[in-house]
Design a protein around this motif. Sequence first.
Motif, PDB file in Angstrom:
ATOM      1  N   ASP A   6       3.821   5.310  -5.762  1.00 22.11           N
ATOM      2  CA  ASP A   6       2.966   5.620  -4.859  1.00 22.11           C
ATOM      3  C   ASP A   6       2.730   7.281  -4.697  1.00 22.11           C
ATOM      4  O   ASP A   6       1.626   7.780  -4.388  1.00 22.11           O
ATOM      5  CB  ASP A   6       3.349   5.303  -3.195  1.00 22.11           C
ATOM      6  CG  ASP A   6       3.488   3.816  -2.929  1.00 22.11           C
ATOM      7  OD1 ASP A   6       2.934   3.279  -3.776  1.00 22.11           O
ATOM      8  OD2 ASP A   6       4.036   3.668  -1.845  1.00 22.11           O
ATOM      9  N   THR A 103      -5.803  -0.560  -4.394  1.00 18.31           N
ATOM     10  CA  THR A 103      -5.207  -1.170  -3.353  1.00 18.31           C
ATOM     11  C   THR A 103      -4.229  -0.218  -2.514  1.00 18.31           C
ATOM     12  O   THR A 103      -4.482   0.072  -1.407  1.00 18.31           O
ATOM     13  CB  THR A 103      -4.049  -2.377  -3.637  1.00 18.31           C
ATOM     14  OG1 THR A 103      -4.762  -3.549  -4.253  1.00 18.31           O
ATOM     15  CG2 THR A 103      -3.373  -2.781  -2.385  1.00 18.31           C
ATOM     16  N   ARG A 104      -3.657   0.700  -3.318  1.00 20.37           N
ATOM     17  CA  ARG A 104      -2.944   1.866  -2.728  1.00 20.37           C
ATOM     18  C   ARG A 104      -3.967   3.012  -1.973  1.00 20.37           C
ATOM     19  O   ARG A 104      -3.750   3.248  -0.992  1.00 20.37           O
ATOM     20  CB  ARG A 104      -2.045   2.488  -3.832  1.00 20.37           C
ATOM     21  CG  ARG A 104      -1.364   3.501  -3.153  1.00 20.37           C
ATOM     22  CD  ARG A 104      -0.311   3.298  -2.141  1.00 20.37           C
ATOM     23  NE  ARG A 104       0.435   4.415  -1.528  1.00 20.37           N
ATOM     24  CZ  ARG A 104       0.649   4.729  -0.244  1.00 20.37           C
ATOM     25  NH1 ARG A 104       0.168   3.804   0.511  1.00 20.37           N
ATOM     26  NH2 ARG A 104       1.082   5.674   0.145  1.00 20.37           N
ATOM     27  N   LYS A 107      -5.383   1.421   1.156  1.00 21.80           N
ATOM     28  CA  LYS A 107      -4.595   1.848   2.264  1.00 21.80           C
ATOM     29  C   LYS A 107      -4.255   3.086   2.830  1.00 21.80           C
ATOM     30  O   LYS A 107      -4.257   3.251   3.876  1.00 21.80           O
ATOM     31  CB  LYS A 107      -3.341   1.194   1.808  1.00 21.80           C
ATOM     32  CG  LYS A 107      -2.867  -0.183   1.551  1.00 21.80           C
ATOM     33  CD  LYS A 107      -1.329  -0.698   1.028  1.00 21.80           C
ATOM     34  CE  LYS A 107      -1.252  -2.087   1.005  1.00 21.80           C
ATOM     35  NZ  LYS A 107       0.249  -2.328   0.518  1.00 21.80           N
ATOM     36  N   ALA A 110      -7.548   3.870   4.778  1.00 16.68           N
ATOM     37  CA  ALA A 110      -7.455   3.145   6.081  1.00 16.68           C
ATOM     38  C   ALA A 110      -6.651   3.930   7.273  1.00 16.68           C
ATOM     39  O   ALA A 110      -7.160   3.920   8.111  1.00 16.68           O
ATOM     40  CB  ALA A 110      -7.218   1.701   6.007  1.00 16.68           C
ATOM     41  N   ARG A 111      -5.541   4.243   6.776  1.00 22.84           N
ATOM     42  CA  ARG A 111      -4.647   4.887   7.522  1.00 22.84           C
ATOM     43  C   ARG A 111      -5.165   6.421   8.031  1.00 22.84           C
ATOM     44  O   ARG A 111      -5.070   6.805   9.123  1.00 22.84           O
ATOM     45  CB  ARG A 111      -3.224   5.032   6.824  1.00 22.84           C
ATOM     46  CG  ARG A 111      -2.439   3.852   6.733  1.00 22.84           C
ATOM     47  CD  ARG A 111      -0.778   4.247   6.483  1.00 22.84           C
ATOM     48  NE  ARG A 111      -0.111   3.260   6.679  1.00 22.84           N
ATOM     49  CZ  ARG A 111       0.457   2.427   7.724  1.00 22.84           C
ATOM     50  NH1 ARG A 111       0.054   3.161   8.994  1.00 22.84           N
ATOM     51  NH2 ARG A 111       1.116   1.513   7.804  1.00 22.84           N
ATOM     52  N   LYS A 140      -4.791  -7.673  -0.446  1.00 22.10           N
ATOM     53  CA  LYS A 140      -3.396  -6.991  -0.799  1.00 22.10           C
ATOM     54  C   LYS A 140      -3.287  -5.633   0.136  1.00 22.10           C
ATOM     55  O   LYS A 140      -2.221  -5.248   0.524  1.00 22.10           O
ATOM     56  CB  LYS A 140      -3.491  -6.422  -2.118  1.00 22.10           C
ATOM     57  CG  LYS A 140      -3.023  -7.729  -3.035  1.00 22.10           C
ATOM     58  CD  LYS A 140      -3.001  -7.458  -4.671  1.00 22.10           C
ATOM     59  CE  LYS A 140      -2.962  -8.644  -5.382  1.00 22.10           C
ATOM     60  NZ  LYS A 140      -2.845  -8.093  -6.863  1.00 22.10           N
ATOM     61  N   ALA A 141      -4.533  -5.097   0.759  1.00 22.11           N
ATOM     62  CA  ALA A 141      -4.615  -3.784   1.472  1.00 22.11           C
ATOM     63  C   ALA A 141      -4.242  -4.228   3.136  1.00 22.11           C
ATOM     64  O   ALA A 141      -4.308  -3.133   3.782  1.00 22.11           O
ATOM     65  CB  ALA A 141      -5.794  -2.950   1.224  1.00 22.11           C
ATOM     66  N   GLY A 142      -4.330  -5.331   3.512  1.00 22.21           N
ATOM     67  CA  GLY A 142      -4.129  -5.734   4.793  1.00 22.21           C
ATOM     68  C   GLY A 142      -5.411  -5.980   5.515  1.00 22.21           C
ATOM     69  O   GLY A 142      -5.324  -6.547   6.584  1.00 22.21           O
ATOM     70  N   ILE A 167     -10.163  -4.759   8.988  1.00 22.10           N
ATOM     71  CA  ILE A 167      -8.768  -4.573   9.456  1.00 22.10           C
ATOM     72  C   ILE A 167      -9.122  -3.630  10.855  1.00 22.10           C
ATOM     73  O   ILE A 167     -10.303  -2.964  10.852  1.00 22.10           O
ATOM     74  CB  ILE A 167      -7.938  -3.738   8.203  1.00 22.10           C
ATOM     75  CG1 ILE A 167      -6.630  -3.590   8.791  1.00 22.10           C
ATOM     76  CG2 ILE A 167      -8.503  -2.391   8.262  1.00 22.10           C
ATOM     77  CD1 ILE A 167      -5.608  -3.338   7.482  1.00 22.10           C
ATOM     78  N   ASP A 171      -3.928  -3.320  13.586  1.00 20.83           N
ATOM     79  CA  ASP A 171      -3.404  -3.740  12.473  1.00 20.83           C
ATOM     80  C   ASP A 171      -2.633  -2.667  11.701  1.00 20.83           C
ATOM     81  O   ASP A 171      -1.469  -3.354  11.116  1.00 20.83           O
ATOM     82  CB  ASP A 171      -4.326  -4.431  11.560  1.00 20.83           C
ATOM     83  CG  ASP A 171      -5.007  -5.666  11.992  1.00 20.83           C
ATOM     84  OD1 ASP A 171      -4.630  -6.460  12.863  1.00 20.83           O
ATOM     85  OD2 ASP A 171      -6.212  -6.001  11.784  1.00 20.83           O
ATOM     86  N   ILE A 172      -3.263  -1.701  11.742  1.00 23.33           N
ATOM     87  CA  ILE A 172      -2.131  -0.352  11.137  1.00 23.33           C
ATOM     88  C   ILE A 172      -1.448   0.339  11.891  1.00 23.33           C
ATOM     89  O   ILE A 172      -0.350   0.795  11.634  1.00 23.33           O
ATOM     90  CB  ILE A 172      -3.577   0.346  10.523  1.00 23.33           C
ATOM     91  CG1 ILE A 172      -4.021  -0.285   9.376  1.00 23.33           C
ATOM     92  CG2 ILE A 172      -2.874   1.662   9.918  1.00 23.33           C
ATOM     93  CD1 ILE A 172      -5.274   0.383   8.504  1.00 23.33           C
TER      94      ILE A 172
END
Length: 174
Positions: A6, A103-104, A107, A110-111, A140-142, A167, A171-172
């Motif tokens: 990460d 994917t990372r 994520k 989005a956050r 995979k990213a939710g 999303i 959800d986050i």
Amino acid sequence: MESYSDSEITIRPLELSDADDFMQWYSDENVSKFCSWDAFTSKEAAIVYVANNVINHPYHKAICLSGRPVGYVMVTPFQGNDKCRAEIGFGVASAYWGKGIATRAVKMAAREVFAEWGHLERLEALVEVGNVASGRVMEKAGFEREGVLRKYWIMKGRARDFVMFSILRSDIIR
């Protein structure tokens, strides 16, 4: 498959000085196949595109691997009564596919947008039905697969079917 930690995957604003790096994906026909833009055939054309469309975009960042751009992630907010939602998109140079980088980055983006844009409740992604790998990235990213939107958008001259993923803030941010 090589994977990355990460800490090796970051996102930051894309700069014109990144021209040699962003040509990896902007000139890659495998990447542009599922994008609204065509692969750039010259660095100059890509620089003009980045200067006119990327630099001033509300959220368009380079996906970096150990500090070097290998792709992009963008979030486009909606306006008016739709301002509670935004659309996310991404692209990664094909040499880096299948390594968890996209994917990372999705994520992380989005956050970040949910934390920075207090009015945002929903982040959605439209993935052309034939782009199975990008659909897997979203899952995979939710993101949740909501369904297929038939003949939803004209891309590269023809109406195409798209899968809607989303999303929610809830959800986050718990």
